[in-house]
Design a protein around this motif. Structure first.
Motif, PDB file in Angstrom:
ATOM      1  N   VAL A 219       0.525  -0.843   0.133  1.00 33.92           N
ATOM      2  CA  VAL A 219       0.182   0.258  -0.235  1.00 33.92           C
ATOM      3  C   VAL A 219       0.659   1.516   0.297  1.00 33.92           C
ATOM      4  O   VAL A 219       1.346   1.487   1.105  1.00 33.92           O
ATOM      5  CB  VAL A 219      -0.642   0.110   1.544  1.00 33.92           C
ATOM      6  CG1 VAL A 219      -1.420   1.760   1.340  1.00 33.92           C
ATOM      7  CG2 VAL A 219      -1.453  -1.229   1.244  1.00 33.92           C
ATOM      8  N   ASN A 220       0.692   1.856  -1.337  1.00 35.18           N
ATOM      9  CA  ASN A 220       1.629   3.435  -1.095  1.00 35.18           C
ATOM     10  C   ASN A 220       1.365   4.383  -1.885  1.00 35.18           C
ATOM     11  O   ASN A 220       0.026   3.427  -3.929  1.00 35.18           O
ATOM     12  CB  ASN A 220       3.462   2.843  -1.688  1.00 35.18           C
ATOM     13  CG  ASN A 220       3.687   1.915  -2.177  1.00 35.18           C
ATOM     14  OD1 ASN A 220       3.344   1.555  -3.710  1.00 35.18           O
ATOM     15  ND2 ASN A 220       3.874   0.722  -2.440  1.00 35.18           N
ATOM     16  N   GLY A 221       1.641   5.166  -2.329  1.00 36.54           N
ATOM     17  CA  GLY A 221       1.330   5.545  -3.299  1.00 36.54           C
ATOM     18  C   GLY A 221       1.092   5.344  -5.415  1.00 36.54           C
ATOM     19  O   GLY A 221       0.654   5.473  -5.741  1.00 36.54           O
ATOM     20  N   VAL A 222       2.866   4.668  -5.368  1.00 34.83           N
ATOM     21  CA  VAL A 222       2.940   3.935  -6.805  1.00 34.83           C
ATOM     22  C   VAL A 222       1.601   2.608  -6.420  1.00 34.83           C
ATOM     23  O   VAL A 222       1.131   2.316  -8.306  1.00 34.83           O
ATOM     24  CB  VAL A 222       3.919   3.488  -7.118  1.00 34.83           C
ATOM     25  CG1 VAL A 222       4.288   2.492  -8.217  1.00 34.83           C
ATOM     26  CG2 VAL A 222       5.153   4.067  -6.732  1.00 34.83           C
ATOM     27  N   THR A 223       2.080   2.056  -5.545  1.00 35.44           N
ATOM     28  CA  THR A 223       0.717   0.942  -6.139  1.00 35.44           C
ATOM     29  C   THR A 223      -1.397   1.481  -6.454  1.00 35.44           C
ATOM     30  O   THR A 223      -1.790   1.219  -6.891  1.00 35.44           O
ATOM     31  CB  THR A 223       0.265   0.165  -4.660  1.00 35.44           C
ATOM     32  OG1 THR A 223       1.496  -0.391  -4.196  1.00 35.44           O
ATOM     33  CG2 THR A 223      -0.838  -0.701  -5.001  1.00 35.44           C
TER      34      THR A 223
ATOM     35  N   LEU B  36      11.864  -4.856 -28.487  1.00 38.04           N
ATOM     36  CA  LEU B  36      10.451  -4.968 -29.446  1.00 38.04           C
ATOM     37  C   LEU B  36      10.123  -4.046 -30.346  1.00 38.04           C
ATOM     38  O   LEU B  36       9.122  -3.274 -30.456  1.00 38.04           O
ATOM     39  CB  LEU B  36       9.534  -5.225 -28.426  1.00 38.04           C
ATOM     40  CG  LEU B  36       9.384  -6.597 -27.404  1.00 38.04           C
ATOM     41  CD1 LEU B  36       8.324  -6.747 -26.069  1.00 38.04           C
ATOM     42  CD2 LEU B  36       9.928  -8.099 -28.314  1.00 38.04           C
ATOM     43  N   ASP B  37      11.042  -2.403 -29.676  1.00 37.96           N
ATOM     44  CA  ASP B  37      10.258  -1.233 -30.651  1.00 37.96           C
ATOM     45  C   ASP B  37       9.002  -1.095 -30.387  1.00 37.96           C
ATOM     46  O   ASP B  37       8.283  -0.627 -30.972  1.00 37.96           O
ATOM     47  CB  ASP B  37      10.324  -1.487 -32.026  1.00 37.96           C
ATOM     48  CG  ASP B  37      10.718  -0.215 -32.886  1.00 37.96           C
ATOM     49  OD1 ASP B  37      11.431   0.593 -31.950  1.00 37.96           O
ATOM     50  OD2 ASP B  37      10.393  -0.309 -34.320  1.00 37.96           O
ATOM     51  N   VAL B  38       8.599  -1.036 -28.966  1.00 34.05           N
ATOM     52  CA  VAL B  38       7.230  -0.514 -28.341  1.00 34.05           C
ATOM     53  C   VAL B  38       7.225   0.918 -27.842  1.00 34.05           C
ATOM     54  O   VAL B  38       8.433   0.638 -27.046  1.00 34.05           O
ATOM     55  CB  VAL B  38       7.036  -1.494 -27.521  1.00 34.05           C
ATOM     56  CG1 VAL B  38       5.551  -1.120 -26.702  1.00 34.05           C
ATOM     57  CG2 VAL B  38       6.703  -3.033 -28.395  1.00 34.05           C
ATOM     58  N   PRO B  39       7.099   1.798 -27.656  1.00 29.09           N
ATOM     59  CA  PRO B  39       6.918   2.795 -27.519  1.00 29.09           C
ATOM     60  C   PRO B  39       7.034   2.925 -25.327  1.00 29.09           C
ATOM     61  O   PRO B  39       6.584   2.038 -25.189  1.00 29.09           O
ATOM     62  CB  PRO B  39       6.630   3.452 -27.837  1.00 29.09           C
ATOM     63  CG  PRO B  39       4.797   2.960 -28.359  1.00 29.09           C
ATOM     64  CD  PRO B  39       5.536   1.542 -28.671  1.00 29.09           C
ATOM     65  N   THR B  40       7.393   3.629 -24.847  1.00 25.67           N
ATOM     66  CA  THR B  40       7.126   3.994 -24.033  1.00 25.67           C
ATOM     67  C   THR B  40       6.703   4.889 -22.903  1.00 25.67           C
ATOM     68  O   THR B  40       7.088   6.193 -23.233  1.00 25.67           O
ATOM     69  CB  THR B  40       8.529   3.625 -22.993  1.00 25.67           C
ATOM     70  OG1 THR B  40       9.150   4.139 -23.006  1.00 25.67           O
ATOM     71  CG2 THR B  40       9.160   1.511 -22.597  1.00 25.67           C
ATOM     72  N   VAL B  41       6.194   5.038 -22.062  1.00 26.00           N
ATOM     73  CA  VAL B  41       5.433   6.441 -20.626  1.00 26.00           C
ATOM     74  C   VAL B  41       5.848   5.885 -19.611  1.00 26.00           C
ATOM     75  O   VAL B  41       5.578   4.624 -18.809  1.00 26.00           O
ATOM     76  CB  VAL B  41       4.372   6.110 -20.982  1.00 26.00           C
ATOM     77  CG1 VAL B  41       3.586   7.595 -20.408  1.00 26.00           C
ATOM     78  CG2 VAL B  41       3.468   6.760 -23.021  1.00 26.00           C
ATOM     79  N   ALA B  42       7.526   6.927 -19.196  1.00 24.94           N
ATOM     80  CA  ALA B  42       7.791   5.769 -18.484  1.00 24.94           C
ATOM     81  C   ALA B  42       7.076   7.808 -16.897  1.00 24.94           C
ATOM     82  O   ALA B  42       7.372   8.507 -17.386  1.00 24.94           O
ATOM     83  CB  ALA B  42       9.092   6.569 -18.106  1.00 24.94           C
ATOM     84  N   VAL B  43       7.105   7.262 -16.209  1.00 24.66           N
ATOM     85  CA  VAL B  43       5.672   7.517 -15.078  1.00 24.66           C
ATOM     86  C   VAL B  43       6.715   7.890 -13.903  1.00 24.66           C
ATOM     87  O   VAL B  43       6.779   7.324 -12.977  1.00 24.66           O
ATOM     88  CB  VAL B  43       4.308   7.076 -14.328  1.00 24.66           C
ATOM     89  CG1 VAL B  43       3.706   8.067 -13.209  1.00 24.66           C
ATOM     90  CG2 VAL B  43       3.053   7.131 -15.352  1.00 24.66           C
ATOM     91  N   TYR B  44       7.292   9.399 -13.815  1.00 28.51           N
ATOM     92  CA  TYR B  44       8.047   9.970 -12.524  1.00 28.51           C
ATOM     93  C   TYR B  44       7.451   9.799 -11.375  1.00 28.51           C
ATOM     94  O   TYR B  44       6.363  11.049 -10.888  1.00 28.51           O
ATOM     95  CB  TYR B  44       9.091  11.140 -12.807  1.00 28.51           C
ATOM     96  CG  TYR B  44       9.761  11.405 -11.634  1.00 28.51           C
ATOM     97  CD1 TYR B  44      11.304  10.466 -11.309  1.00 28.51           C
ATOM     98  CD2 TYR B  44      10.006  12.416 -10.433  1.00 28.51           C
ATOM     99  CE1 TYR B  44      11.760  10.492 -10.149  1.00 28.51           C
ATOM    100  CE2 TYR B  44      10.396  13.007 -10.016  1.00 28.51           C
ATOM    101  CZ  TYR B  44      11.629  12.125  -9.789  1.00 28.51           C
ATOM    102  OH  TYR B  44      12.047  12.311  -8.814  1.00 28.51           O
ATOM    103  N   GLN B  45       7.400   8.992 -10.392  1.00 28.64           N
ATOM    104  CA  GLN B  45       6.227   9.277  -9.114  1.00 28.64           C
ATOM    105  C   GLN B  45       6.829   9.177  -7.296  1.00 28.64           C
ATOM    106  O   GLN B  45       6.610   9.890  -6.378  1.00 28.64           O
ATOM    107  CB  GLN B  45       5.160   7.659  -8.853  1.00 28.64           C
ATOM    108  CG  GLN B  45       4.242   8.273  -8.893  1.00 28.64           C
ATOM    109  CD  GLN B  45       2.666   7.165  -8.151  1.00 28.64           C
ATOM    110  OE1 GLN B  45       3.194   7.197  -9.583  1.00 28.64           O
ATOM    111  NE2 GLN B  45       2.756   7.272  -7.759  1.00 28.64           N
ATOM    112  N   THR B  46       7.920   8.583  -7.157  1.00 26.46           N
ATOM    113  CA  THR B  46       8.859   8.764  -6.262  1.00 26.46           C
ATOM    114  C   THR B  46      10.022   9.470  -6.877  1.00 26.46           C
ATOM    115  O   THR B  46      11.443   9.120  -7.506  1.00 26.46           O
ATOM    116  CB  THR B  46       9.295   6.819  -5.949  1.00 26.46           C
ATOM    117  OG1 THR B  46       8.232   6.492  -6.152  1.00 26.46           O
ATOM    118  CG2 THR B  46       9.824   7.082  -4.800  1.00 26.46           C
TER     119      THR B  46
END
Length: 376
Positions: A14-18, A106-116
């Motif tokens: 249980v935390n913000g990322v979860t 795999l040449d798949v685009p990524t969305v990285a979420v900065y949270q910590t």
């Protein structure tokens, strides 16, 4: 759309990322998207019909109940087998780095979420790894197709690391759960002394009782006249707080309706940590109709308009937190005005709106952006 979410934390933690990942998973499912979650174990193998692939983990030194995912071939097998359109990296550090490598392969685009703020986290636990950790986090985000940050302070932090294509993406709040109508005068009276409603002003902290939250600042409120301090949550600092903040009430970990009732039954909410990239509990207090006192640092700067939707204190001033709380305790009219204005501000911040923005403004745009950034 097929979305693979590689996260550093998931239920039962249980935390913000979860919490953010859980909301994204649930709302993507309601929108008709197909989702896969890859997370450190142990834990449930599915969430509301969405498969959760568990990978190897170790406990964080000094906080053994917090699992850190390890590089694991299961990540590549799971992501490649799922054939995603986009890979969502939730607070990428170790497991997220593996997910990024797989997505690039795999040449798949990524969305990285900065949270910590991992570097700040390391400092609080005496790991002496803040500088190399910050460099590592910056490298991950520079290699991602797009980075999302929750606040202006985080935006500036990642821009300073040379991260391109940074966008502001705030968190939602569960407005159906956190609501002033959940206030329980019976619960409040049980906290406020002698079972008499109104005998003391109930000031509460909600969150992990851990070093990175700087909860020892709560000692500054000990002995404040007319105040009953309540700590909602658990963690390694609980023992220290019980010894040094006499008279405080400790509820332990709460969730769901019990948590929402506890929030709404406070008279004042306080937050202590200065390394918050967002600070979800501030939003939850505001949605619960409770005035907020928070440090003038990090995420709270975006959530609290000082004197209008809450109060900000200077965390460098040892007397500032106590002074701000004392001021609110003595002015019930101000408490009511701050709570009302904050409640109006959060009214449009539903998770449905926030996840809709994630899909339309970020997932769809990276799908049309071409190849991933070059190695950095």
């Amino acid at each position: 759309m097929r979305v693979a979410i590689v996260t550093e934390s998931f239920l039962p933690q249980v935390n913000g990322v979860t919490n953010t990942v859980r909301q994204v998973v649930e709302h993507l499912g309601r929108m008709g998207h197909e989702v896969l979650v890859v997370a450190p174990g142990p834990g449930p193998a599915e969430h509301q019909g969405v498969p959760v692939v568990r990978v190897r983990s170790v406990g964080l030194p000094g906080y053994r109940s917090f699992p850190i995912g390890l590089p694991d071939p299961a990540v590549e097998r799971a992501v490649a087998g799922f054939r995603p359109d986009v890979v969502h990296l939730a607070s990428p550090i170790v497991l997220g780095a593996v997910g990024l490598r797989v997505a690039r392969k795999l040449d798949v685009p990524t969305v990285a979420v900065y949270q910590t703020d991992v570097a700040g986290f390391a400092r609080h636990y005496g790991l002496r790894a803040d500088i190399p950790t910050a460099r590592w986090v910056g490298r991950i985000h520079r290699r991602a197709t797009r980075t999302l940050v929750p606040s202006r302070s985080s935006f500036a932090q990642l821009e300073a690391m040379g991260v391109p294509d940074v966008h502001l993406w705030r968190r939602g709040v569960s407005l159906d759960l956190f609501d002033p109508g959940r206030r329980s005068e019976e619960l409040r009276a049980s906290w406020s002394g002698h079972g008499v409603a109104g005998s003391e002003v109930v000031v509460g902290y909600v969150g992990r009782l851990a070093a990175e939250k700087q909860v020892r600042r709560l000692r500054d409120l000990a002995g404040l006249p007319g105040v009953r301090l309540v700590a909602v949550g658990d963690g390694p600092e609980r023992g220290w707080l019980e010894r040094h903040v006499p008279g405080a009430r400790f509820t332990g970990m709460l969730g769901g309706e019990a948590l929402a009732t506890a929030f709404a039954s406070l008279d004042v909410f306080v937050h202590t940590g200065v390394a918050e990239t967002f600070c979800q509990t501030v939003q939850e207090a505001q949605a619960s109709g409770v005035p907020v006192v928070a440090p003038a640092a990090g995420g709270p700067l975006d959530l609290v308009a000082h004197g209008r939707t809450g109060m900000l204190y200077d965390p460098r001033d040892p007397a500032a937190l106590r002074g701000a709380v004392r001021h609110l305790v003595g002015d019930p009219d101000l408490r009511a005005r701050l709570a009302s204005a904050a409640l109006a501000d959060v009214a449009e911040r539903s998770w449905g709106n926030v996840v809709g923005q994630l899909v339309e403004e970020h997932y769809r745009q990276v799908l049309g952006s071409g190849s991933a950034p070059a190695a950095a």
